[in-house]
Design a protein around this motif. Structure first.
Motif, PDB file in Angstrom:
ATOM      1  N   ALA A  47       0.830  -1.200   0.000  1.00 21.47           N
ATOM      2  CA  ALA A  47       0.000   0.000   0.000  1.00 21.47           C
ATOM      3  C   ALA A  47       0.868   1.255   0.000  1.00 21.47           C
ATOM      4  O   ALA A  47       0.569   2.240  -0.692  1.00 21.47           O
ATOM      5  N   LEU A  48       1.964   1.226   0.752  1.00 17.92           N
ATOM      6  CA  LEU A  48       2.860   2.377   0.772  1.00 17.92           C
ATOM      7  C   LEU A  48       3.568   2.555  -0.565  1.00 17.92           C
ATOM      8  O   LEU A  48       3.782   3.684  -1.032  1.00 17.92           O
ATOM      9  N   VAL A  49       3.934   1.441  -1.207  1.00 18.62           N
ATOM     10  CA  VAL A  49       4.558   1.528  -2.534  1.00 18.62           C
ATOM     11  C   VAL A  49       3.592   2.168  -3.530  1.00 18.62           C
ATOM     12  O   VAL A  49       3.970   3.054  -4.313  1.00 18.62           O
ATOM     13  N   SER A  57       4.520  11.012   0.085  1.00 14.63           N
ATOM     14  CA  SER A  57       5.646  10.557   0.889  1.00 14.63           C
ATOM     15  C   SER A  57       5.138   9.570   1.930  1.00 14.63           C
ATOM     16  O   SER A  57       3.995   9.662   2.399  1.00 14.63           O
ATOM     17  N   THR A  58       5.991   8.642   2.318  1.00 15.31           N
ATOM     18  CA  THR A  58       5.563   7.585   3.225  1.00 15.31           C
ATOM     19  C   THR A  58       6.604   7.382   4.325  1.00 15.31           C
ATOM     20  O   THR A  58       7.795   7.654   4.135  1.00 15.31           O
ATOM     21  N   ARG A  59       6.143   6.882   5.461  1.00 13.03           N
ATOM     22  CA  ARG A  59       7.013   6.506   6.574  1.00 13.03           C
ATOM     23  C   ARG A  59       6.549   5.149   7.076  1.00 13.03           C
ATOM     24  O   ARG A  59       5.388   4.759   6.890  1.00 13.03           O
ATOM     25  N   TRP A  60       7.439   4.435   7.780  1.00  9.50           N
ATOM     26  CA  TRP A  60       7.119   3.079   8.225  1.00  9.50           C
ATOM     27  C   TRP A  60       7.632   2.852   9.642  1.00  9.50           C
ATOM     28  O   TRP A  60       8.735   3.294   9.995  1.00  9.50           O
ATOM     29  N   SER A 136      -2.356  10.029   6.536  1.00 10.67           N
ATOM     30  CA  SER A 136      -3.118   8.811   6.273  1.00 10.67           C
ATOM     31  C   SER A 136      -2.403   7.633   6.922  1.00 10.67           C
ATOM     32  O   SER A 136      -1.182   7.484   6.777  1.00 10.67           O
ATOM     33  N   LEU A 137      -3.143   6.835   7.644  1.00  7.53           N
ATOM     34  CA  LEU A 137      -2.566   5.699   8.359  1.00  7.53           C
ATOM     35  C   LEU A 137      -2.883   4.391   7.653  1.00  7.53           C
ATOM     36  O   LEU A 137      -4.011   4.168   7.202  1.00  7.53           O
ATOM     37  N   VAL A 138      -1.887   3.523   7.575  1.00  8.58           N
ATOM     38  CA  VAL A 138      -2.077   2.138   7.141  1.00  8.58           C
ATOM     39  C   VAL A 138      -1.569   1.280   8.287  1.00  8.58           C
ATOM     40  O   VAL A 138      -0.357   1.159   8.501  1.00  8.58           O
ATOM     41  N   LEU A 139      -2.473   0.707   9.053  1.00  4.68           N
ATOM     42  CA  LEU A 139      -2.141  -0.025  10.263  1.00  4.68           C
ATOM     43  C   LEU A 139      -2.428  -1.510  10.074  1.00  4.68           C
ATOM     44  O   LEU A 139      -3.364  -1.881   9.364  1.00  4.68           O
ATOM     45  N   THR A 140      -1.644  -2.359  10.729  1.00  6.83           N
ATOM     46  CA  THR A 140      -1.931  -3.800  10.714  1.00  6.83           C
ATOM     47  C   THR A 140      -2.108  -4.287  12.146  1.00  6.83           C
ATOM     48  O   THR A 140      -1.387  -3.850  13.058  1.00  6.83           O
TER      49      THR A 140
END
Length: 879
Positions: A47-49, A57-60, A136-140
């Motif tokens: 999803a970040l890709v 821009s993305t952070r992890w 925007s959050l992408v959480l698992t």
């Protein structure tokens, strides 16, 4: 990397849901939930890709148990400027500013893995970020094992989209395995891996990798298959144990019991462990109710069972089995019978053990666990189990591909057959073994003749008559098979009715009475379901399936044919362990595909069946498999492979099983045609049709006569084909005759009409041939545009069959194009623009347009898509 990409298989819908949420206005948040190994992390990173490709821009970050004890520990690398001495509110404000960044128009995307491992302050920060909307959050979040979901408030309050990852469907699992091995995989291997992994991508991938490392996953020609047991590797064991988490002594004992027994009652499990342990395992989702509604429990994941079983010493497993068997013997339930029989066998039989061993052997035969059935039945015979034990043993041995041993056991069982019913069952079993397994037709008939002199009971004699009907069909006398079998069906009785229905249905199918054949097969299935004894069921079931496939294929009901073949195959995989029925089901699918005009698909299934049938062939299906595979390979251009199959040594049963001889000769004709010996191929196909006629296989004869049309024998077969079409009850036969008549008369309109009818029935290869004939007829009349349209239809049909050309397409000339027109047409069909073609040929764009316009006019088409569709049919005509 390839393995990581493979783990995304089957996640298209989840990816779409995630990107829809991130691409909303304003951008939303996503919470990806699923069990360990489901691919949450991989999907979040993807999803970040995808977000980065959209310019964001993305952070992890990732939660860990080690960082959970430190406030904002997992996010520390994202927060370089935080004052660690500040109070909680100040920390949250500083962290928010650091993560939000410079306030760009497009919010950055923050991915956080394993949110359930975060400290409370980090969870609070994520909630504030989600509510603020600046990131925007992408959480698992992991589910299972009583893990709390700290992100639940987000999706419950509408601040995030919850995406729950489901186990992979079988089709996606097959694709993943195929990508890992870079090839096609045997269907039983796919089934075993999918079931053991329960669709978990990580477990599935690890199983495949372990199979490759250990050599248990092997390639045979073009097909990968698993050889031996699927024992979890040390690496996979460690992964599973980590997912199981910490278990106390009582919980571990409960898991050991279930790993040994598979299922047991809650009361039994509590006796081995404790009420608290069972309750804790249920709460965490580690154990669950058994799916069959028995009221028992099992381990929640099949791989957990295998891992735990591998860690328990055999002596401990035996003690557990003996204790469970004692409890189960007291409850007297039938579903525990097989388990009790196995425990008895493992712990040592006693003088009065033969009834339980025999009952267990019969149940194992019914479940098609043939090695276990053989073990139990041998012990039962040794303990004086009598004829029932012998019957189960003979069936188990026969279906494991040992016909000579089965015949010796049948001879030894003769003194134990004391009733007419027993003697009739034994004679029928011997006759089928001698005929199908050993190719000894005379001896098989002699066994039945001798039995008729001693068996007087009605049911016993009915079983002998049903066996005679089956041998008549297999021996190439279907009319006699129908007559003999009908004597049994006129007064239905026990096991004989199902076997007779199978023989009659098969005979009706090849003699052109498809409707009656299907009705008879249906009655056979009903009789089989009501028959309590498994010993005679297997052959009947296989032959009923064969009869249905033949009836559907020879009557041109191709859509239903492929559906039914696939349905039978799925039923076999779902209800039986690995056995020779796997290969038989593949033959059915392969023959169905070949009859429907899909030789590439047919080759795939028949190639899977061939090695298993070469190893053991209890019903004599190897000749049909080999000849059908030869025909399929000839049709797709694998001439050498087809020739090897035709020239290979014939199995022992080939001389007895004559019913498939016409199809074998037809295969020889297609191989000859593929080798360029078209004249000889025409002779061979007429010989094959004549043999079918002598055997009374009218439907087979009609199909072979029509194949003669495709090999240039139209004038010689059209009258006979019309005669057969008038006699047989399938409209498909009338279509075959109409095709022959239109082809001989070179009627373009007639050929187009019959091509449309073939298309409607699903016979696309025949539709391609008829359309090609129509194109040729139009061409001879100078109707170029109509010829081009018919040619385009033919190319489309052939391509849907997986071919670049049909049999007639090879010789169809295309309108002449100049050398430059050919060159431009080829580049255009390859996808080049007019500008690119002009640059490559060093001409003007206008010149390219002119040449392309001329090519379109000559071919009667109007677009590049039409051009691409036409080019595979043959080389563009020479100037």
């Amino acid at each position: 990397m390839a393995g990581e990409r493979a783990l995304l298989l089957g996640r298209d819908a989840a990816c779409q849901e995630i990107m829809s949420a991130l691409g909303a206005d304003p951008p939303g948040n996503v919470v990806i939930v699923g069990p360990a190994g489901a691919g949450r992390t991989r999907l979040a990173r993807e999803a970040l890709v995808l977000a980065e490709r959209k310019g964001r821009s993305t952070r992890w970050a990732a939660g860990t148990r080690a960082a959970a004890g430190v406030p904002l520990g997992a996010l520390a690398h994202l927060l370089p400027a935080i004052d660690t001495g500040a109070d909680t509110l100040a920390l949250l404000q500083q962290a928010t500013r650091a993560i939000v960044g410079d306030g760009a128009l497009t919010p950055r995307v923050l991915g956080v893995d394993d949110v359930h491992l975060l400290d409370p302050l980090s969870v609070t920060l994520l909630h504030q970020l989600a509510a603020g909307g600046a990131v925007s959050l992408v959480l698992t979040v992991r589910t299972g094992n009583a893990v709390q979901d700290p992100a639940a408030a987000l999706w419950k309050d509408g601040l995030a989209t919850r995406v729950e990852l489901q186990p992979l469907q079988r089709e996606d699992a097959e694709l993943l395995i195929g990508r890992c091995v870079d090839g096609q995989v045997q269907t039983r291997t796919v089934e075993r891996l999918w079931r053991l992994s329960a669709g978990n991508p990580l477990y599935l991938h690890e199983l495949v990798e372990d199979g490759l490392r250990s050599g248990r996953l092997r390639r045979y020609e073009d097909l990968w298959s698993w050889v031996g047991e699927m024992v979890p590797s040390q690496r996979l064991t460690e992964i599973v144990l980590a997912h199981l988490g910490d278990l106390d002594a009582d919980e571990w004992r409960a898991m050991q019991v279930l790993g040994t027994a598979g299922t047991c009652s809650v009361e039994q499990l509590v006796e081995f462990s404790s009420p608290d342990a069972v309750t804790a395992l249920e709460r965490r989702g580690t154990i669950e109710d058994d799916a069959d509604g028995s009221g028992e429990v099992r381990v929640a994941h099949p791989l957990y069972t295998e891992v735990i079983r591998s860690l328990v010493p055999e002596a401990a497993r035996q003690r557990t089995r003996r204790r469970l068997a004692r409890d189960q013997a007291a409850d007297g339930r039938d579903d525990h019978l097989l388990h009790r029989a196995v425990v008895l066998l493992d712990s040592g039989v006693t003088a009065d053990s033969s009834p339980l061993l025999t009952a267990g052997a019969r149940q194992a035969v019914a479940q098609l666990d043939l090695p276990l059935a053989e073990r139990l039945a041998r012990a039962a015979v040794d303990e004086g189990g009598g004829f029932p034990a012998y019957a189960a043993l003979i069936e188990a041995v026969r279906w494991q591909g040992q016909p000579a041993l089965a015949e010796r056991l049948a001879a030894a069982a003769a003194p134990a057959a004391t009733s007419d019913d027993d003697r009739g069952r034994l004679a029928a079993a011997r006759a089928l073994t001698l005929f199908c397994g050993l190719g000894q037709a005379d001896q098989a008939e002699a066994v039945l003749r001798e039995a008729r002199t001693t068996v007087q009971d009605g049911e016993g004699r009915a079983l002998l008559a049903a066996a005679e009907a089956m041998l008549a069909f297999l021996g190439g006398d279907p009319h006699r098979a129908v007559r003999r079998g009908m004597t049994v069906l006129s007064a239905p009785t026990g096991a004989a009715s199902a076997l007779a229905a199978a023989a009659v249905a098969a005979g009706l199918a090849v003699t052109g009475r498809a409707g009656q054949a299907l009705t008879t097969a249906e009655s056979g299935w009903l009789a089989l379901d009501s028959h309590p004894d498994p010993a005679e069921r297997i052959h009947t079931r296989v032959t009923l399936a064969q009869a249905e496939i033949l009836a559907l294929g020879l009557s041109g009901r191709f859509c239903r044919l492929e559906q039914r073949a696939a349905e039978l195959h799925r039923q076999n995989l779902a209800t039986a362990p690995e056995w020779i029925g796997d290969a038989i089901a593949c033959v059915h699918r392969g023959w169905a595909a070949l009859a429907s005009g899909q030789p590439r698909v047919a080759s795939r299934w028949l190639a899977e069946a061939l090695p298993a049938l070469e190893e053991r062939d209890p019903i004599g299906l190897l000749p049909l498999c080999r000849s059908s595979l030869a025909a399929s390979r000839a049709l797709v251009g694998d001439v050498c492979g087809a020739r090897r199959l035709i020239d290979g040594s014939q199995p022992a049963c080939a001389g007895a099983i004559a019913v498939f001889d016409p199809l074998r000769r037809m295969a020889e004709a297609w191989v000859a045609a593929a080798e360029g010996r078209r004249g000889q191929a025409g002779v061979l196909v007429l010989e094959a049709a004549a043999l079918a006629a002598r055997q009374g296989q009218e439907a087979v004869e009609a199909v072979l006569l029509h194949d003669g049309l495709r090999l240039g024998q139209g004038p010689r077969i059209v009258d006979r084909l019309y005669q057969q079409a008038e006699r047989l009850d399938a409209p498909f036969m009338a279509d075959l005759a109409a095709h022959a008549a239109a082809a001989v008369a070179q009627s373009a309109e007639g050929l187009e009409e019959v091509s449309s009818r073939f298309e409607q029935t699903g016979a696309l290869l025949l539709a391609a041939d008829a359309a090609t004939g129509a194109a040729s007829a139009y061409e001879q009349r100078g109707e170029r545009r109509a010829a081009a349209a018919a040619r385009l239809r033919a190319a489309t049909f052939a391509r849907e069959c997986g071919l670049t050309q049909g049999s007639a397409l090879e010789v169809l000339p295309l309108p002449a194009l100049t050398a430059r027109e050919q060159e431009v047409a080829r580049l255009a069909s390859a996808g080049l623009s007019n500008q690119a073609i002009a640059g490559r040929l060093v001409v003007s764009v206008r010149t390219v347009e002119t040449h392309l316009s001329h090519a379109y006019a000559k071919l009667g088409i109007s677009s590049r898509a039409d051009l691409r569709a036409m080019l595979p049919t043959a080389a563009l005509a020479r100037s």
